[in-house]
Design a protein around this motif. Structure first.
Motif, PDB file in Angstrom:
ATOM      1  N   ALA A 307       0.825  -1.203   0.000  1.00 57.18           N
ATOM      2  CA  ALA A 307       0.000   0.000   0.000  1.00 57.18           C
ATOM      3  C   ALA A 307       0.858   1.251   0.000  1.00 57.18           C
ATOM      4  N   LEU A 308       0.334   2.283  -0.639  1.00 56.60           N
ATOM      5  CA  LEU A 308       0.958   3.595  -0.653  1.00 56.60           C
ATOM      6  C   LEU A 308      -0.039   4.616  -0.140  1.00 56.60           C
ATOM      7  N   CYS A 309       0.404   5.468   0.773  1.00 54.10           N
ATOM      8  CA  CYS A 309      -0.396   6.600   1.239  1.00 54.10           C
ATOM      9  C   CYS A 309       0.267   7.858   0.695  1.00 54.10           C
ATOM     10  N   ASP A 387       7.781   2.610  -7.344  1.00 57.44           N
ATOM     11  CA  ASP A 387       7.980   3.237  -8.652  1.00 57.44           C
ATOM     12  C   ASP A 387       7.218   2.487  -9.736  1.00 57.44           C
ATOM     13  N   LEU A 388       7.196   1.148  -9.656  1.00 57.55           N
ATOM     14  CA  LEU A 388       6.476   0.353 -10.654  1.00 57.55           C
ATOM     15  C   LEU A 388       4.976   0.626 -10.576  1.00 57.55           C
ATOM     16  N   VAL A 389       4.424   0.657  -9.358  1.00 60.14           N
ATOM     17  CA  VAL A 389       2.991   0.900  -9.202  1.00 60.14           C
ATOM     18  C   VAL A 389       2.617   2.264  -9.762  1.00 60.14           C
ATOM     19  N   LEU A 390       3.397   3.284  -9.440  1.00 66.33           N
ATOM     20  CA  LEU A 390       3.094   4.632  -9.925  1.00 66.33           C
ATOM     21  C   LEU A 390       3.269   4.735 -11.432  1.00 66.33           C
ATOM     22  N   GLU A 391       4.226   3.988 -11.973  1.00 63.94           N
ATOM     23  CA  GLU A 391       4.416   3.960 -13.431  1.00 63.94           C
ATOM     24  C   GLU A 391       3.225   3.302 -14.109  1.00 63.94           C
ATOM     25  N   ARG A 392       2.757   2.194 -13.539  1.00 66.14           N
ATOM     26  CA  ARG A 392       1.596   1.497 -14.121  1.00 66.14           C
ATOM     27  C   ARG A 392       0.347   2.378 -14.030  1.00 66.14           C
ATOM     28  N   LEU A 393       0.199   3.107 -12.917  1.00 69.97           N
ATOM     29  CA  LEU A 393      -0.936   4.006 -12.789  1.00 69.97           C
ATOM     30  C   LEU A 393      -0.842   5.132 -13.815  1.00 69.97           C
ATOM     31  N   ALA A 394       0.357   5.639 -14.030  1.00 70.86           N
ATOM     32  CA  ALA A 394       0.549   6.699 -15.025  1.00 70.86           C
ATOM     33  C   ALA A 394       0.183   6.215 -16.418  1.00 70.86           C
ATOM     34  N   ALA A 395       0.408   4.929 -16.679  1.00 67.16           N
ATOM     35  CA  ALA A 395       0.043   4.365 -17.978  1.00 67.16           C
ATOM     36  C   ALA A 395      -1.468   4.361 -18.186  1.00 67.16           C
ATOM     37  N   HIS A 396      -2.220   4.484 -17.096  1.00 65.94           N
ATOM     38  CA  HIS A 396      -3.678   4.629 -17.177  1.00 65.94           C
ATOM     39  C   HIS A 396      -4.074   6.086 -17.383  1.00 65.94           C
ATOM     40  N   GLY A 397      -3.106   6.964 -17.382  1.00 65.69           N
ATOM     41  CA  GLY A 397      -3.405   8.381 -17.557  1.00 65.69           C
ATOM     42  C   GLY A 397      -3.505   9.160 -16.268  1.00 65.69           C
ATOM     43  N   VAL A 398      -3.135   8.533 -15.151  1.00 62.40           N
ATOM     44  CA  VAL A 398      -3.178   9.209 -13.847  1.00 62.40           C
ATOM     45  C   VAL A 398      -1.759   9.221 -13.291  1.00 62.40           C
ATOM     46  N   ASP A 399      -1.082  10.335 -13.441  1.00 59.65           N
ATOM     47  CA  ASP A 399       0.324  10.431 -13.039  1.00 59.65           C
ATOM     48  C   ASP A 399       0.427  11.276 -11.770  1.00 59.65           C
ATOM     49  N   LEU A 400       0.742  10.617 -10.672  1.00 59.88           N
ATOM     50  CA  LEU A 400       0.859  11.305  -9.383  1.00 59.88           C
ATOM     51  C   LEU A 400       2.290  11.704  -9.050  1.00 59.88           C
ATOM     52  N   ARG A 401       3.231  11.294  -9.870  1.00 63.52           N
ATOM     53  CA  ARG A 401       4.632  11.412  -9.473  1.00 63.52           C
ATOM     54  C   ARG A 401       5.078  12.852  -9.252  1.00 63.52           C
ATOM     55  N   ASP A 402       4.596  13.773 -10.059  1.00 64.05           N
ATOM     56  CA  ASP A 402       4.991  15.172  -9.878  1.00 64.05           C
ATOM     57  C   ASP A 402       4.090  15.906  -8.885  1.00 64.05           C
ATOM     58  N   ARG A 403       3.062  15.232  -8.412  1.00 54.65           N
ATOM     59  CA  ARG A 403       2.119  15.858  -7.480  1.00 54.65           C
ATOM     60  C   ARG A 403       2.306  15.367  -6.042  1.00 54.65           C
ATOM     61  N   THR A 404       3.230  14.443  -5.855  1.00 55.75           N
ATOM     62  CA  THR A 404       3.387  13.793  -4.560  1.00 55.75           C
ATOM     63  C   THR A 404       4.109  14.683  -3.556  1.00 55.75           C
ATOM     64  N   GLN A 405       3.430  14.987  -2.447  1.00 55.12           N
ATOM     65  CA  GLN A 405       4.054  15.730  -1.361  1.00 55.12           C
ATOM     66  C   GLN A 405       4.812  14.787  -0.421  1.00 55.12           C
ATOM     67  N   PHE A 406       4.243  13.605  -0.220  1.00 56.38           N
ATOM     68  CA  PHE A 406       4.925  12.546   0.528  1.00 56.38           C
ATOM     69  C   PHE A 406       4.310  11.222   0.106  1.00 56.38           C
ATOM     70  N   CYS A 407       5.032  10.143   0.347  1.00 54.24           N
ATOM     71  CA  CYS A 407       4.539   8.802   0.011  1.00 54.24           C
ATOM     72  C   CYS A 407       4.997   7.842   1.100  1.00 54.24           C
ATOM     73  N   ALA A 408       4.060   7.411   1.935  1.00 55.65           N
ATOM     74  CA  ALA A 408       4.345   6.419   2.973  1.00 55.65           C
ATOM     75  C   ALA A 408       3.969   5.036   2.437  1.00 55.65           C
ATOM     76  N   ARG A 409       4.670   4.010   2.892  1.00 56.90           N
ATOM     77  CA  ARG A 409       4.473   2.662   2.347  1.00 56.90           C
ATOM     78  C   ARG A 409       4.082   1.670   3.446  1.00 56.90           C
ATOM     79  N   LEU A 410       3.349   0.648   3.037  1.00 53.95           N
ATOM     80  CA  LEU A 410       2.972  -0.441   3.930  1.00 53.95           C
ATOM     81  C   LEU A 410       3.224  -1.738   3.174  1.00 53.95           C
ATOM     82  N   THR A 411       4.115  -2.578   3.690  1.00 52.82           N
ATOM     83  CA  THR A 411       4.493  -3.825   3.031  1.00 52.82           C
ATOM     84  C   THR A 411       3.917  -5.019   3.791  1.00 52.82           C
TER      85      THR A 411
END
Length: 482
Positions: A307-309, A387-411
């Motif tokens: 998960a990514l927050c 990075d892979l998840v965000l890349e795959r999401l960007a391929a759907h036309g939703v690119d959060l990478r330049d809008r991210t203020q922070f990204c917390a992870r849950l493994t």
């Protein structure tokens, strides 16, 4: 009246505590974390709030019934919103589907997506209704110690056929929908129990019907508001909740429970112990029972998750509260997951509750909770997979990478550490296989006075099911102490 100790203050433990206290038992909950609620948890940072466990409420009447025993109700405790649309689904070929809180609107959306599929959806929904009608009065109405227990609650042999446990969910979706995308939509419901659509029974087709019939609900302020309501109700009833209290052992004598021993060495006597923990942790750590542990492991763990927050600046067009961006090849995705591998092109679930509730993010921002399925125990290079998840999401036309203020992870390792869920299995045991319902750990433990509630025991994971497990156990306790 008995003194009951509950190990774990998750939703199942809280619901059981309220029920038992309502009939006069003395109840103490020991919760190892600083906040009760278990996986019904939230994460806050920089003015953003994320539901990092359950993100929607279905079958709210199940919780209304629990709260009523404490002299309150959902309406008094929560500001509930019935979401419409319920979900937005996206495919990389440009296909989009909105599932609404109205049957006619949903059927029309299916028809627009794939001509003729509206009637197919109505048929699928009706089949789900029949499954649910039988399951509610059989599977969910009591313990499942053995197949005979289920058969006794059936009205006729037709009930067994109606449950549709001999087909897989994938079989049912392929028999219903011509569109591969809509087959993918139907198959997604296997993931609600951490299972594979090619192994889970078609019985799970009742889940989309439940959403269609009873709604997808959101409590304003986030799902943590439901947790807080249950905690308040328990405390108001006189339940003692000891947070930051880690149980090291369930003590026994002559094959019966006698209480619990905490990690600090202190002990508490009890007539009854309810384990609101993963059954694998129960029989592997809290009670030395190799035979029971072997049976739990044989049932198989559910999937875990990555998960990514993300605190994201700006707003997103065509965004819903609940969103799913599907992989290009669902079969390949689950082949990888079933083989214990991370999916190279994962389906991405995204909850952005600030769409409904502006309090969940600063003005002009969005709280993105992204979740992808992983095998339990998966070893993840978190930055690389992020990075892979965000890349795959960007391929759907939703690119959060330049809008991210922070990204917390849950493994999966984080989930295991926070909740003592071996392998980070989100739902405890999986629902894979025709006999999955009988392989799941029983509500009655292997020692006298020991009972199990929560996602790894019958009837399974998910908010309404763990609350149902509490009801089943409390009815068993009443019968055992008549």
């Amino acid at each position: 009246m008995k003194h009951v100790v509950i190990v774990g203050g998750g939703v199942g433990g809280l619901a059981a505590a309220i029920r038992l206290r309502a009939v006069g038992h003395t109840v103490t909950i020991f919760e190892r974390n600083d906040v009760a609620g278990g996986k019904l948890a939230t994460f806050e940072r920089d003015g953003f709030t994320f539901d990092i466990g359950p993100s929607l409420l279905t079958l709210p009447h199940v919780f209304d019934e629990v709260l009523a025993l404490a002299g309150t109700n959902l309406e008094a405790e929560l500001d509930l919103v019935r979401l419409d649309p319920q979900f937005r689904y996206h495919w990389r070929n440009g296909g989009q589907l909105r599932v609404h809180d109205d049957a006619d609107a949903t059927a029309a959306a299916f028809d627009t997506f794939s001509p003729g599929s509206g009637d197919a959806w109505r048929g699928f929904n009706e089949h789900g209704r029949k499954i649910w009608e039988v399951s509610e009065r059989t599977f969910f109405a009591g313990p499942m110690d053995n197949p005979i227990a289920l058969l006794k609650r059936m009205r006729s042999p037709k009930d067994l056929a109606t449950i549709d446990a001999l087909r897989t969910l994938n079989d049912a979706s392929r028999a219903t929908f011509d569109s591969p995308e809509l087959q993918q939509w139907a198959n997604r419901y296997a993931t609600y129990s951490g299972s594979s659509p090619r192994q889970a029974p078609a019985t799970l087709a009742c889940i989309p019907h439940i959403e269609a019939e009873y709604g997808c609900w959101y409590p304003m302020g986030g799902l943590g508001a439901l947790r807080d309501a249950l905690v308040r109700a328990a405390i108001d009833q006189g339940v003692t909740i000891e947070t930051g209290s880690d149980v090291a052992q369930i003590t026994t004598q002559d094959q019966a429970v006698t209480g619990v021993k905490l990690i600090d060495g202190s002990t508490t006597a009890a007539d009854i112990v309810i384990a609101n923990v993963d059954a694998e942790h129960l029989y592997g750590d809290l009670i030395d029972d190799e035979r029971a542990l072997k049976q739990v492991r044989k049932a198989g763990r559910s999937t875990s998750g990555f998960a990514l927050c993300i605190g994201a600046s700006g707003t997103t067009e065509n965004l819903g509260h609940h969103n799913v961006w599907f992989s290009d090849d669902y079969a390949q995705e689950f082949r990888e997951l079933d083989a214990g591998q991370l999916a190279n092109d994962p389906t991405i679930y995204g909850c952005v509750s600030s769409v409904t509730d502006p309090s969940q993010a600063p003005a002009g921002s969005e709280n993105w909770f992204l979740l992808v399925n992983t095998p339990p125990g998966a070893d993840i290079d978190a930055p690389a997979y992020r990075d892979l998840v965000l890349e795959r999401l960007a391929a759907h036309g939703v690119d959060l990478r330049d809008r991210t203020q922070f990204c917390a992870r849950l493994t999966p390792a984080d989930i295991e550490a926070f909740y003592r869920s071996p392998g980070g299995a989100i739902y405890g045991t999986a629902s894979n296989g025709k006999q999955a319902a009988f392989a799941r750990p029983a509500n009655r433990g292997t020692k006298d006075g020991l009972y199990l509630v929560g996602g790894s025991s019958h009837p399974g994971g998910g908010l309404p099911l763990v609350a149902t497990s509490a009801k089943i156990v409390c009815e068993m306790i009443a019968q055992d102490n008549e």
